[in-house]
Each structure stands twice: as C-alpha cells, then as structure tokens.
Design a protein around this motif. Structure first.
Motif, PDB file in Angstrom:
ATOM      1  N   GLY A  69       0.778  -1.236   0.000  1.00  0.00           N
ATOM      2  CA  GLY A  69       0.000   0.000   0.000  1.00  0.00           C
ATOM      3  C   GLY A  69       0.803   1.275   0.000  1.00  0.00           C
ATOM      4  N   GLY A  70       2.052   1.224  -0.436  1.00  0.00           N
ATOM      5  CA  GLY A  70       2.857   2.427  -0.517  1.00  0.00           C
ATOM      6  C   GLY A  70       3.255   2.979   0.840  1.00  0.00           C
ATOM      7  N   ALA A  71       3.719   4.221   0.849  1.00  0.00           N
ATOM      8  CA  ALA A  71       4.186   4.869   2.070  1.00  0.00           C
ATOM      9  C   ALA A  71       3.121   4.944   3.165  1.00  0.00           C
ATOM     10  CB  ALA A  71       4.720   6.265   1.750  1.00  0.00           C
ATOM     11  N   PRO A  72       1.844   5.228   2.847  1.00  0.00           N
ATOM     12  CA  PRO A  72       0.849   5.306   3.930  1.00  0.00           C
ATOM     13  C   PRO A  72       0.743   4.023   4.747  1.00  0.00           C
ATOM     14  CG  PRO A  72      -0.015   6.354   1.966  1.00  0.00           C
ATOM     15  CD  PRO A  72       1.271   5.693   1.558  1.00  0.00           C
ATOM     16  N   LEU A  73       0.736   2.874   4.070  1.00  0.00           N
ATOM     17  CA  LEU A  73       0.611   1.614   4.809  1.00  0.00           C
ATOM     18  C   LEU A  73       1.903   1.297   5.559  1.00  0.00           C
ATOM     19  CD1 LEU A  73      -1.617  -0.411   5.291  1.00  0.00           C
ATOM     20  CD2 LEU A  73      -0.678  -1.833   3.446  1.00  0.00           C
ATOM     21  N   ALA A  74       3.051   1.642   4.974  1.00  0.00           N
ATOM     22  CA  ALA A  74       4.323   1.422   5.661  1.00  0.00           C
ATOM     23  C   ALA A  74       4.410   2.248   6.937  1.00  0.00           C
ATOM     24  CB  ALA A  74       5.489   1.760   4.731  1.00  0.00           C
ATOM     25  N   LEU A  75       3.978   3.510   6.878  1.00  0.00           N
ATOM     26  CA  LEU A  75       4.019   4.358   8.064  1.00  0.00           C
ATOM     27  C   LEU A  75       2.960   3.956   9.087  1.00  0.00           C
ATOM     28  CD1 LEU A  75       4.733   7.861   6.498  1.00  0.00           C
ATOM     29  CD2 LEU A  75       6.294   6.416   7.800  1.00  0.00           C
ATOM     30  N   THR A  76       1.861   3.396   8.616  1.00  0.00           N
ATOM     31  CA  THR A  76       0.860   2.862   9.548  1.00  0.00           C
ATOM     32  C   THR A  76       1.452   1.699  10.325  1.00  0.00           C
ATOM     33  OG1 THR A  76      -0.947   3.531   8.088  1.00  0.00           O
ATOM     34  CG2 THR A  76      -1.442   1.845   9.734  1.00  0.00           C
ATOM     35  N   TYR A  77       2.211   0.855   9.626  1.00  0.00           N
ATOM     36  CA  TYR A  77       2.915  -0.233  10.320  1.00  0.00           C
ATOM     37  C   TYR A  77       3.888   0.338  11.351  1.00  0.00           C
ATOM     38  CZ  TYR A  77       6.477  -3.555  11.494  1.00  0.00           C
ATOM     39  OH  TYR A  77       7.357  -4.305  12.212  1.00  0.00           O
ATOM     40  N   LYS A  78       4.628   1.389  10.971  1.00  0.00           N
ATOM     41  CA  LYS A  78       5.578   1.989  11.906  1.00  0.00           C
ATOM     42  C   LYS A  78       4.859   2.539  13.138  1.00  0.00           C
ATOM     43  CE  LYS A  78       9.419   2.395  11.362  1.00  0.00           C
ATOM     44  NZ  LYS A  78      10.537   1.462  11.683  1.00  0.00           N
ATOM     45  N   ALA A  79       3.647   3.048  12.948  1.00  0.00           N
ATOM     46  CA  ALA A  79       2.861   3.539  14.088  1.00  0.00           C
ATOM     47  C   ALA A  79       2.533   2.391  15.039  1.00  0.00           C
ATOM     48  CB  ALA A  79       1.581   4.205  13.591  1.00  0.00           C
ATOM     49  N   ILE A  80       2.144   1.247  14.478  1.00  0.00           N
ATOM     50  CA  ILE A  80       1.831   0.071  15.297  1.00  0.00           C
ATOM     51  C   ILE A  80       3.071  -0.405  16.040  1.00  0.00           C
ATOM     52  CG2 ILE A  80       1.159  -2.357  15.182  1.00  0.00           C
ATOM     53  CD1 ILE A  80      -0.613  -1.573  12.766  1.00  0.00           C
ATOM     54  N   ASN A  81       4.189  -0.467  15.334  1.00  0.00           N
ATOM     55  CA  ASN A  81       5.440  -0.935  15.922  1.00  0.00           C
ATOM     56  C   ASN A  81       5.939   0.019  17.003  1.00  0.00           C
ATOM     57  OD1 ASN A  81       8.817  -1.426  15.179  1.00  0.00           O
ATOM     58  ND2 ASN A  81       7.466  -3.129  15.656  1.00  0.00           N
ATOM     59  N   THR A  82       5.763   1.316  16.795  1.00  0.00           N
ATOM     60  CA  THR A  82       6.173   2.310  17.779  1.00  0.00           C
ATOM     61  C   THR A  82       5.315   2.228  19.034  1.00  0.00           C
ATOM     62  OG1 THR A  82       6.889   3.793  15.999  1.00  0.00           O
ATOM     63  CG2 THR A  82       6.572   4.778  18.179  1.00  0.00           C
ATOM     64  N   MET A  83       4.023   2.015  18.856  1.00  0.00           N
ATOM     65  CA  MET A  83       3.135   1.832  20.015  1.00  0.00           C
ATOM     66  C   MET A  83       3.597   0.653  20.865  1.00  0.00           C
ATOM     67  SD  MET A  83      -0.882   2.383  19.162  1.00  0.00           S
ATOM     68  CE  MET A  83      -0.886   1.043  17.984  1.00  0.00           C
ATOM     69  N   ASP A  84       3.906  -0.450  20.198  1.00  0.00           N
ATOM     70  CA  ASP A  84       4.328  -1.640  20.930  1.00  0.00           C
ATOM     71  C   ASP A  84       5.617  -1.379  21.694  1.00  0.00           C
ATOM     72  OD1 ASP A  84       4.210  -4.566  21.512  1.00  0.00           O
ATOM     73  OD2 ASP A  84       6.073  -4.585  20.355  1.00  0.00           O
ATOM     74  N   SER A  85       6.554  -0.651  21.086  1.00  0.00           N
ATOM     75  CA  SER A  85       7.832  -0.392  21.749  1.00  0.00           C
ATOM     76  C   SER A  85       7.679   0.556  22.936  1.00  0.00           C
ATOM     77  CB  SER A  85       8.840   0.190  20.755  1.00  0.00           C
ATOM     78  OG  SER A  85       8.449   1.482  20.336  1.00  0.00           O
ATOM     79  N   MET A  86       6.599   1.333  22.953  1.00  0.00           N
ATOM     80  CA  MET A  86       6.397   2.292  24.040  1.00  0.00           C
ATOM     81  C   MET A  86       5.471   1.781  25.137  1.00  0.00           C
ATOM     82  SD  MET A  86       6.234   5.987  22.069  1.00  0.00           S
ATOM     83  CE  MET A  86       5.997   6.872  23.609  1.00  0.00           C
ATOM     84  N   VAL A  87       4.435   1.043  24.774  1.00  0.00           N
ATOM     85  CA  VAL A  87       3.449   0.631  25.790  1.00  0.00           C
ATOM     86  C   VAL A  87       3.222  -0.872  25.839  1.00  0.00           C
ATOM     87  CG1 VAL A  87       2.261   2.852  25.525  1.00  0.00           C
ATOM     88  CG2 VAL A  87       1.402   0.862  24.293  1.00  0.00           C
ATOM     89  N   GLY A  88       3.850  -1.627  24.968  1.00  0.00           N
ATOM     90  CA  GLY A  88       3.574  -3.070  24.904  1.00  0.00           C
ATOM     91  C   GLY A  88       4.355  -3.904  25.884  1.00  0.00           C
ATOM     92  N   TYR A  89       4.417  -3.471  27.138  1.00  0.00           N
ATOM     93  CA  TYR A  89       5.173  -4.186  28.166  1.00  0.00           C
ATOM     94  C   TYR A  89       4.230  -4.921  29.119  1.00  0.00           C
ATOM     95  CZ  TYR A  89       9.089  -1.258  26.685  1.00  0.00           C
ATOM     96  OH  TYR A  89      10.047  -0.622  25.941  1.00  0.00           O
ATOM     97  N   LYS A  90       4.727  -6.031  29.658  1.00  0.00           N
ATOM     98  CA  LYS A  90       3.938  -6.787  30.630  1.00  0.00           C
ATOM     99  C   LYS A  90       4.378  -6.433  32.048  1.00  0.00           C
ATOM    100  CE  LYS A  90       2.965 -10.708  27.597  1.00  0.00           C
ATOM    101  NZ  LYS A  90       3.104 -12.177  27.383  1.00  0.00           N
ATOM    102  N   ASN A  91       4.444  -5.140  32.320  1.00  0.00           N
ATOM    103  CA  ASN A  91       4.766  -4.700  33.674  1.00  0.00           C
ATOM    104  C   ASN A  91       3.524  -4.088  34.321  1.00  0.00           C
ATOM    105  OD1 ASN A  91       4.526  -2.151  32.476  1.00  0.00           O
ATOM    106  ND2 ASN A  91       6.738  -1.885  32.257  1.00  0.00           N
ATOM    107  N   GLU A  92       3.681  -3.586  35.530  1.00  0.00           N
ATOM    108  CA  GLU A  92       2.524  -3.081  36.277  1.00  0.00           C
ATOM    109  C   GLU A  92       1.830  -1.930  35.553  1.00  0.00           C
ATOM    110  OE1 GLU A  92       1.463  -1.273  40.735  1.00  0.00           O
ATOM    111  OE2 GLU A  92       3.483  -1.967  40.253  1.00  0.00           O
ATOM    112  N   LYS A  93       2.616  -1.062  34.925  1.00  0.00           N
ATOM    113  CA  LYS A  93       2.047   0.120  34.285  1.00  0.00           C
ATOM    114  C   LYS A  93       1.291  -0.213  33.005  1.00  0.00           C
ATOM    115  CE  LYS A  93       3.232   4.751  32.596  1.00  0.00           C
ATOM    116  NZ  LYS A  93       4.331   5.738  32.376  1.00  0.00           N
TER     117      LYS A  93
END
Length: 317
Positions: free
Chosen positions: A168-192
């Motif tokens: 899907g071109g750049a829009p879909l690639a950057l949408t993937y990056k948004a998902i990956n960035t979310m996971d790297s910031m909040v996708g932890y199995k800690n108390e928070k």
C-alpha cells in the motif's frame, strides 16, 4: 508503477542517507502523539483493568487510523498536483520507514568499541539499540546483544516496512511503523502497561506475523549468498523459532544463530529484573565481534532480495 518506483527510491535513499539527525523522523512525532494520547486517556478513564484495557484499545485504533488517513491524504493531494510530486513524497516517506542503514551504523559502532577493546564504551554503544540492561554485560554479552538486535530489527525495521509499502505504498508502511512504535512504548507486561498496552502488543503481533516469517526465509537465502550456513539457518529456524515470548521475535534470530553457528538469547536483565529466557541456536563456536559484520551483510542481502522479488511481483501484478 508509482508504488514500485517509490519502494525502489525509498530503499536507495535509506541506503545512502539513513536517518539524518537534523531531520525530524515520523517515529518521533508518533512517539509524542502516543505520550499525549496516553496521558489524556488515563486522565479520563477509570484506573481499573477494564478502564486501562479500553484506553489501550482506543490508542491502538486512533494512532494507526490517524496515520493512515493523514499520510493517504497527503500522498493523494501530492499526486493530484503532479505525479512526480506524488512519487517524491512516497519515496521520501518510504525511505524514512526503513531502518537498514541506521541499524548497520549503530551495530558497527558497537563493533568498533569491541575491537579496541573498550568494554564500557561498547556497553554504552549497545545500550542505544537494545532494551535490556547493559551495565554488567561481558564482551560476549555485548556482542550477542548487537547480533540479536540486527537479526530482530531486520524483520520489523526493514522487511516488515517493505512488505507493507509494497502492498500500500508509504501510507501503509508508516501505519505499520505507528503500530510498531506503540508496541515499543506501551507493549510491556509490567505493572504500568499490563492492561493498557495489551491491545498495542496484540496488534503488533498480528502486523508482524507474516513479515517475520518471510524475513526468516529470506535470511536463510541470504546466509547461502554470503558464505554463511544456509543449512544451519534452516535447521535452527525450524527448531528454535518459537523460543521467545513473542511469536515473531525469534524468527530471524533463530535463522541468524543457525547461519553463524552461535548461540543467542538466553537470560537477561530488563530494568533490574531477571528474565530466564530460553537460548536460541547451538554454541558450535564462541561468538565474536566479526559476527556483527556478518549479521549486517546478511541483513542487507535479505533486504535486497526482498526489494527485488517484491518489486518484480508488484510490477507483474
């Protein structure tokens, strides 16, 4: 043809320029948006497991949807003005969605400190690209961490963005990056983030499921083309690709370990807490700093294979 041209151009831009420090990267903007939206949601939703699950789900919907909508509108408007402008915008964003050169540069920084040898500097260099605690790592531990990072990020930093931009071109690639960035910031199995980050983590697992397996197969082919062990890569991938809490992270790590004939992963400390993770691969020989360079060569080779095959299929279809 526009998407095929944008992918080729974006790949070349990343190989030449990487991510210049003076240029604001979309991931930085995404990170700020995640932080602000998280604060807003936590402030207005109940601080209960149910409330945090709801807030995390809202975040996991809003950021990817907003990214896709905004980037699609910009690309559409640019193409309406001029096809060349549309191509230029997509090429630029495709280049920013890829991280091959940045990954190679950061891992080579670790290699240079290891061969001096300067262990404290090597620990500091590797801390820039890994999430684990690095203060007590040995020379072997630093080397393993750098090789693992090259292997894992070859999937979510190169092959996965290529996969989505070919679809899907750049829009879909950057949408993937948004998902990956979310996971790297909040996708932890800690108390928070145990509840708040669950939707982001699950979405990232889904988004990476196919690309990570394609990346592993491409790594096997890259091992053969770079003088490493394709047979070992295939064997260890088949055996150890599930040796990780994530269904995707061990895919390329196992292929890399087998290709090099070394053992990766194993127990590690994160934020001072010990995690008894399983090992990946067989210790047929001790790992050495040059394995970082070997991993980089395989990463670039599989990236070239992905671009060549993906663009050819895109043009044929």
């Amino acid at each position: 043809m526009l998407i095929a041209g944008a992918v080729l151009g974006g790949f070349v831009l990343d190989c030449i320029f990487g991510d210049p420090v003076w240029l604001t990267h979309p991931v930085v903007i995404m990170g700020k948006a995640i932080s602000q939206l998280e604060k807003f949601l936590r402030r207005h939703l109940p601080q209960t497991p149910h409330g945090e699950l709801l807030g995390g789900a809202v975040l996991a919907f809003c950021l990817p949807a907003g990214t896709l909508l905004f980037t699609s509108l910009v690309c559409f408007a640019a193409a309406k003005i001029s096809l060349w402008l549309g191509l230029a915008v997509q090429m630029f964003w495709c280049g920013q969605a890829l991280a091959a050169k940045g990954l190679a540069q950061e891992s080579k920084n670790v290699y240079r400190e290891l061969v001096k040898p300067d262990l404290p500097a090597a620990r500091k260099a590797v801390s820039r690209i890994v999430g684990r605690d690095t203060q007590e790592l040995t020379m072997e531990g630093v080397t393993k961490a750098a090789v693992e990072t090259v292997a894992e990020n070859a999937s979510d930093g190169v092959i996965a963005p290529l996969f989505y931009m070919l679809l899907g071109g750049a829009p879909l690639a950057l949408t993937y990056k948004a998902i990956n960035t979310m996971d790297s910031m909040v996708g932890y199995k800690n108390e928070k983030y145990l509840y708040f980050g669950r939707a982001a983590a699950k979405l990232d697992d889904i988004a990476n499921y196919i690309p990570s397996r394609l990346a592993a197969l491409l790594w096997v082919a890259a091992a053969a083309l770079t003088g490493n062990s394709a047979k070992g890569a295939w064997k260890i991938w088949r055996r150890d690709r599930r040796n990780h809490a994530s269904p995707n992270s061990a895919q390329t790590e196992s292929a890399c370990a087998g290709a090099l004939g070394v053992q990766l992963a194993g127990p590690a400390y994160y934020f001072g807490e010990y995690y008894p993770k399983p090992t990946i691969g067989d210790p047929l020989r001790p790992i050495e700093p040059k394995d970082i360079l070997r991993a980089n060569r395989m990463m670039y080779t599989e990236s070239l294979l992905a671009v060549a095959v993906g663009v050819a299929v895109r043009i044929i279809l």
